[in-house]
Design a protein around this motif. Structure first.
Motif, PDB file in Angstrom:
ATOM      1  N   VAL A   1      14.190   1.217  -7.532  1.00 44.65           N
ATOM      2  CA  VAL A   1      14.283   0.545  -8.826  1.00 44.65           C
ATOM      3  C   VAL A   1      14.938   1.514  -9.798  1.00 44.65           C
ATOM      4  O   VAL A   1      14.407   2.593 -10.058  1.00 44.65           O
ATOM      5  N   GLY A   2      16.111   1.127 -10.279  1.00 45.64           N
ATOM      6  CA  GLY A   2      16.881   1.990 -11.162  1.00 45.64           C
ATOM      7  C   GLY A   2      17.236   1.313 -12.468  1.00 45.64           C
ATOM      8  O   GLY A   2      16.495   0.458 -12.963  1.00 45.64           O
ATOM      9  N   HIS A   3      18.388   1.674 -12.996  1.00 41.68           N
ATOM     10  CA  HIS A   3      18.856   1.224 -14.302  1.00 41.68           C
ATOM     11  C   HIS A   3      20.257   0.641 -14.149  1.00 41.68           C
ATOM     12  O   HIS A   3      20.919   0.870 -13.139  1.00 41.68           O
ATOM     13  N   SER A   4      20.726  -0.064 -15.164  1.00 40.11           N
ATOM     14  CA  SER A   4      22.043  -0.707 -15.068  1.00 40.11           C
ATOM     15  C   SER A   4      23.148   0.308 -14.780  1.00 40.11           C
ATOM     16  O   SER A   4      24.117  -0.012 -14.100  1.00 40.11           O
ATOM     17  N   ASN A   5      22.996   1.541 -15.270  1.00 37.25           N
ATOM     18  CA  ASN A   5      24.021   2.552 -15.029  1.00 37.25           C
ATOM     19  C   ASN A   5      23.816   3.312 -13.724  1.00 37.25           C
ATOM     20  O   ASN A   5      24.710   4.017 -13.272  1.00 37.25           O
ATOM     21  N   THR A   6      22.649   3.182 -13.073  1.00 32.20           N
ATOM     22  CA  THR A   6      22.426   3.929 -11.833  1.00 32.20           C
ATOM     23  C   THR A   6      22.461   3.070 -10.580  1.00 32.20           C
ATOM     24  O   THR A   6      22.812   3.571  -9.504  1.00 32.20           O
ATOM     25  N   VAL A   7      22.131   1.787 -10.673  1.00 34.41           N
ATOM     26  CA  VAL A   7      22.077   0.934  -9.471  1.00 34.41           C
ATOM     27  C   VAL A   7      23.409   0.949  -8.709  1.00 34.41           C
ATOM     28  O   VAL A   7      23.425   1.225  -7.505  1.00 34.41           O
ATOM     29  N   PRO A   8      24.563   0.679  -9.346  1.00 30.82           N
ATOM     30  CA  PRO A   8      25.819   0.714  -8.587  1.00 30.82           C
ATOM     31  C   PRO A   8      26.132   2.108  -8.030  1.00 30.82           C
ATOM     32  O   PRO A   8      26.666   2.233  -6.929  1.00 30.82           O
ATOM     33  N   LEU A   9      25.788   3.149  -8.779  1.00 26.37           N
ATOM     34  CA  LEU A   9      26.064   4.513  -8.332  1.00 26.37           C
ATOM     35  C   LEU A   9      25.183   4.909  -7.144  1.00 26.37           C
ATOM     36  O   LEU A   9      25.644   5.616  -6.237  1.00 26.37           O
ATOM     37  N   ILE A  10      23.945   4.451  -7.125  1.00 23.68           N
ATOM     38  CA  ILE A  10      23.062   4.720  -5.983  1.00 23.68           C
ATOM     39  C   ILE A  10      23.617   4.021  -4.739  1.00 23.68           C
ATOM     40  O   ILE A  10      23.684   4.617  -3.659  1.00 23.68           O
ATOM     41  N   ALA A  11      24.042   2.770  -4.893  1.00 26.60           N
ATOM     42  CA  ALA A  11      24.618   2.035  -3.759  1.00 26.60           C
ATOM     43  C   ALA A  11      25.838   2.777  -3.215  1.00 26.60           C
ATOM     44  O   ALA A  11      25.981   2.953  -1.997  1.00 26.60           O
ATOM     45  N   ARG A  12      26.703   3.247  -4.103  1.00 34.22           N
ATOM     46  CA  ARG A  12      27.898   3.988  -3.672  1.00 34.22           C
ATOM     47  C   ARG A  12      27.529   5.305  -2.997  1.00 34.22           C
ATOM     48  O   ARG A  12      28.149   5.702  -2.007  1.00 34.22           O
ATOM     49  N   ALA A  13      26.519   5.992  -3.526  1.00 38.59           N
ATOM     50  CA  ALA A  13      26.090   7.268  -2.927  1.00 38.59           C
ATOM     51  C   ALA A  13      25.555   7.066  -1.519  1.00 38.59           C
ATOM     52  O   ALA A  13      25.572   7.992  -0.712  1.00 38.59           O
ATOM     53  N   LEU A  14      25.106   5.853  -1.218  1.00 44.62           N
ATOM     54  CA  LEU A  14      24.598   5.542   0.123  1.00 44.62           C
ATOM     55  C   LEU A  14      25.671   4.953   1.025  1.00 44.62           C
ATOM     56  O   LEU A  14      25.397   4.585   2.162  1.00 44.62           O
ATOM     57  N   GLY A  15      26.911   4.881   0.531  1.00 40.54           N
ATOM     58  CA  GLY A  15      28.027   4.456   1.371  1.00 40.54           C
ATOM     59  C   GLY A  15      28.533   3.050   1.137  1.00 40.54           C
ATOM     60  O   GLY A  15      29.433   2.597   1.828  1.00 40.54           O
TER      61      GLY A  15
ATOM     62  N   ALA B  43       0.822  -1.219   0.000  1.00 42.34           N
ATOM     63  CA  ALA B  43       0.000   0.000   0.000  1.00 42.34           C
ATOM     64  C   ALA B  43       0.854   1.268   0.000  1.00 42.34           C
ATOM     65  O   ALA B  43       0.609   2.205   0.767  1.00 42.34           O
ATOM     66  N   ILE B  44       1.854   1.284  -0.885  1.00 40.98           N
ATOM     67  CA  ILE B  44       2.774   2.417  -0.997  1.00 40.98           C
ATOM     68  C   ILE B  44       2.612   3.038  -2.379  1.00 40.98           C
ATOM     69  O   ILE B  44       2.514   2.324  -3.377  1.00 40.98           O
ATOM     70  N   ASN B  45       2.614   4.357  -2.425  1.00 37.76           N
ATOM     71  CA  ASN B  45       2.654   5.061  -3.705  1.00 37.76           C
ATOM     72  C   ASN B  45       4.121   5.323  -4.032  1.00 37.76           C
ATOM     73  O   ASN B  45       4.782   6.089  -3.335  1.00 37.76           O
ATOM     74  N   PRO B  46       4.627   4.698  -5.101  1.00 35.90           N
ATOM     75  CA  PRO B  46       6.031   4.928  -5.458  1.00 35.90           C
ATOM     76  C   PRO B  46       6.276   6.394  -5.808  1.00 35.90           C
ATOM     77  O   PRO B  46       5.399   7.072  -6.332  1.00 35.90           O
ATOM     78  N   GLU B  47       7.472   6.858  -5.517  1.00 43.79           N
ATOM     79  CA  GLU B  47       7.875   8.219  -5.851  1.00 43.79           C
ATOM     80  C   GLU B  47       8.904   8.176  -6.969  1.00 43.79           C
ATOM     81  O   GLU B  47       9.972   7.579  -6.810  1.00 43.79           O
ATOM     82  N   ALA B  48       8.566   8.782  -8.100  1.00 45.64           N
ATOM     83  CA  ALA B  48       9.497   8.850  -9.228  1.00 45.64           C
ATOM     84  C   ALA B  48      10.432  10.036  -9.020  1.00 45.64           C
ATOM     85  O   ALA B  48       9.976  11.161  -8.821  1.00 45.64           O
ATOM     86  N   ILE B  49      11.723   9.771  -9.064  1.00 43.85           N
ATOM     87  CA  ILE B  49      12.738  10.804  -8.877  1.00 43.85           C
ATOM     88  C   ILE B  49      13.225  11.241 -10.265  1.00 43.85           C
ATOM     89  O   ILE B  49      13.701  10.426 -11.048  1.00 43.85           O
ATOM     90  N   SER B  50      13.139  12.510 -10.535  1.00 48.53           N
ATOM     91  CA  SER B  50      13.434  13.087 -11.842  1.00 48.53           C
ATOM     92  C   SER B  50      14.893  12.924 -12.254  1.00 48.53           C
ATOM     93  O   SER B  50      15.789  12.835 -11.416  1.00 48.53           O
ATOM     94  N   PHE B  51      15.110  12.939 -13.572  1.00 52.41           N
ATOM     95  CA  PHE B  51      16.456  12.961 -14.131  1.00 52.41           C
ATOM     96  C   PHE B  51      16.907  14.390 -14.429  1.00 52.41           C
ATOM     97  O   PHE B  51      17.974  14.600 -15.015  1.00 52.41           O
ATOM     98  N   GLU B  52      16.115  15.377 -13.991  1.00 53.38           N
ATOM     99  CA  GLU B  52      16.475  16.771 -14.243  1.00 53.38           C
ATOM    100  C   GLU B  52      17.876  17.038 -13.688  1.00 53.38           C
ATOM    101  O   GLU B  52      18.180  16.713 -12.549  1.00 53.38           O
ATOM    102  N   GLY B  53      18.723  17.620 -14.510  1.00 46.30           N
ATOM    103  CA  GLY B  53      20.097  17.891 -14.101  1.00 46.30           C
ATOM    104  C   GLY B  53      21.039  16.740 -14.391  1.00 46.30           C
ATOM    105  O   GLY B  53      22.222  16.814 -14.082  1.00 46.30           O
ATOM    106  N   GLY B  54      20.522  15.640 -14.945  1.00 45.00           N
ATOM    107  CA  GLY B  54      21.364  14.515 -15.332  1.00 45.00           C
ATOM    108  C   GLY B  54      21.393  13.387 -14.316  1.00 45.00           C
ATOM    109  O   GLY B  54      20.765  13.447 -13.252  1.00 45.00           O
ATOM    110  N   THR B  55      22.152  12.364 -14.668  1.00 46.30           N
ATOM    111  CA  THR B  55      22.232  11.157 -13.850  1.00 46.30           C
ATOM    112  C   THR B  55      22.781  11.434 -12.457  1.00 46.30           C
ATOM    113  O   THR B  55      22.254  10.937 -11.460  1.00 46.30           O
ATOM    114  N   GLU B  56      23.834  12.232 -12.371  1.00 49.72           N
ATOM    115  CA  GLU B  56      24.443  12.522 -11.062  1.00 49.72           C
ATOM    116  C   GLU B  56      23.437  13.220 -10.138  1.00 49.72           C
ATOM    117  O   GLU B  56      23.327  12.871  -8.959  1.00 49.72           O
TER     118      GLU B  56
END
Length: 178
Positions: free
Chosen positions: A119-133, A84-97
């Motif tokens: 839920v991300g993409h092949s180019n963002t999943v590893p970068l999201i993990a790294r951004a979280l430490g 019962a969660i409404n997913p939040e889409a995070i914009s690509f405004e400003g690019g991938t970083e």
């Protein structure tokens, strides 16, 4: 059944690791129907999205973040609906970083007991993990749809991870890249 048990064990261990740690599950979108710029999921991808919902059914999922593209939203939908969660889409405004930084900021702003699906993409999943430490995440192959990364996001910035698989094994010869 074994994969679900392994995931449940990983989620339990991560949640028990620290009273001040968020649990973040990061996956790539499921298989696409075609190579267009914003495709829906293929039949195999729809099954994988359901497998993700089953894998997360015993979790206390509290938040779901996706990119604005259909394939991430459709991959997240069954798990989000089951909780019962409404997913939040995070914009690509400003690019991938900028997209990755916004996701990390949103997660870090959540309560310490949050359980988050990203839920991300092949180019963002590893970068999201790294951004979280997380420090050990490797790049993702274009055909890798079954990787599931579970992070325990700690206040000190160190986020240990458990890497697993869910659903049918990815078959790089049959999948459309991207």
């Amino acid at each position: 059944m074994m994969k679900r048990l392994l995931l449940a064990t990983a989620l339990t261990l991560m949640a028990a690791g620290s009273a001040m740690a968020q649990t973040v599950v990061i996956v790539r979108h499921a298989e696409k129907a075609d190579a267009s710029s914003d495709p829906v999921l293929s039949e195999l991808g729809q099954r994988r999205a359901m497998d993700l919902a089953v894998a997360l059914s015993d979790s206390d999922l509290t938040h779901v973040f996706t990119s604005p593209l259909q394939r991430t939203v459709l991959t997240a939908r069954p798990a989000a609906e089951a909780h019962a969660i409404n997913p939040e889409a995070i914009s690509f405004e400003g690019g991938t970083e900028a997209h990755i930084l916004r996701i990390a900021e949103r997660i870090r702003a959540l309560p310490a007991d949050a359980v988050v699906l990203v839920v991300g993409h092949s180019n963002t999943v590893p970068l999201i993990a790294r951004a979280l430490g997380e420090t050990g995440s490797s790049e993702m192959a274009e055909c890798e749809y079954d990787r599931l990364t579970v992070l325990s996001v700690e206040d000190d910035g160190d986020s240990p991870a458990v890497i697993g698989r869910y659903g049918a094994p990815a078959n790089c010869e049959q999948n459309i890249s991207g």
